[in-house]
Design a protein around this motif. Sequence first.
Motif, PDB file in Angstrom:
ATOM      1  N   PRO A  24      36.127 -34.548  73.413  1.00 50.40           N
ATOM      2  CA  PRO A  24      36.873 -34.045  74.635  1.00 50.40           C
ATOM      3  C   PRO A  24      36.707 -32.792  74.954  1.00 50.40           C
ATOM      4  N   GLY A  29      35.265 -35.314  79.756  1.00 50.15           N
ATOM      5  CA  GLY A  29      36.581 -35.607  79.096  1.00 50.15           C
ATOM      6  C   GLY A  29      37.464 -34.266  79.908  1.00 50.15           C
ATOM      7  N   LEU A  30      36.870 -32.975  80.082  1.00 53.87           N
ATOM      8  CA  LEU A  30      37.818 -31.984  80.230  1.00 53.87           C
ATOM      9  C   LEU A  30      38.165 -32.204  81.761  1.00 53.87           C
ATOM     10  N   ASP A  33      40.843 -35.146  82.113  1.00 50.58           N
ATOM     11  CA  ASP A  33      42.128 -34.649  81.625  1.00 50.58           C
ATOM     12  C   ASP A  33      42.895 -33.908  82.538  1.00 50.58           C
ATOM     13  N   SER A  36      43.636 -35.878  85.879  1.00 46.76           N
ATOM     14  CA  SER A  36      44.698 -36.962  85.554  1.00 46.76           C
ATOM     15  C   SER A  36      46.222 -36.117  85.690  1.00 46.76           C
ATOM     16  N   GLN A  37      46.190 -34.991  85.362  1.00 47.55           N
ATOM     17  CA  GLN A  37      47.281 -34.023  85.142  1.00 47.55           C
ATOM     18  C   GLN A  37      47.510 -33.220  86.187  1.00 47.55           C
ATOM     19  N   HIS A 151      39.350 -44.292  80.118  1.00 46.30           N
ATOM     20  CA  HIS A 151      40.163 -43.178  80.253  1.00 46.30           C
ATOM     21  C   HIS A 151      41.616 -43.683  80.787  1.00 46.30           C
ATOM     22  N   TYR A 155      44.563 -43.190  78.076  1.00 52.37           N
ATOM     23  CA  TYR A 155      45.508 -42.077  78.284  1.00 52.37           C
ATOM     24  C   TYR A 155      46.660 -42.376  79.409  1.00 52.37           C
ATOM     25  N   THR A 158      49.878 -40.131  80.032  1.00 49.04           N
ATOM     26  CA  THR A 158      49.863 -39.014  80.426  1.00 49.04           C
ATOM     27  C   THR A 158      49.229 -38.841  81.782  1.00 49.04           C
TER      28      THR A 158
END
Length: 198
Positions: A24, A29-30, A33, A36-37, A151, A155, A158
């Motif tokens: 992660p 991965g960073l 994430d 996605s947010q 992914h 996830y 989230t």
Amino acid sequence: QFKSSSLLSAGLRFYTVYGPYGRPDMALGLFADAMSQGKPIDIYNNGDMQRDFTYIDDIVQGIHIVLENILNQPQENKHEIYNLGTGVSNELMDYIRCLEDELGRVSQKNYLPMHPADVKSTLADITKAQALGYSPNLTIKDGIHMFARWHKEYYKETLIPEAEYVHMAKVWYNIYYEINQYGDVNMADYIAIRFAQV
């Protein structure tokens, strides 16, 4: 020490491995994430970086081939070091654009200077592994497509819901830019053709 012993051994050097269930703290991965947010991503050296990005399936293929050769021809393949990459160095910004396309959103980019502990470019010399039969074949486009599919499922709780709208905003921006580049096209016809490609 291994060379002076009778143990069979091989050194494997991996180049920027990515894929499902990856570390992660690695860039993909960073980035995924954060996108996605709806958070910004940090991009070092103002994006002027290149990496030999290697999808996990190609790495697994390489490990299997090296092990097979060590066991089948131990006297010829003892104590060697093999680079497992693709032999191609891709631009970091192309990597990010592939991820944006797959996740359907435009990332907020925080451009930063070069990190003192990093290098600008990596490129694996895979000649020795290729001689054993190693043949990596996944492009970053294909690899990121498979990563993003995993992914989004892994996830899903989230993810922010506006991905579709951000993706459409990106499409409209591209249309606006292209029409300004080719100002003599009929806008209505051009938009109709362009959206048929989305």
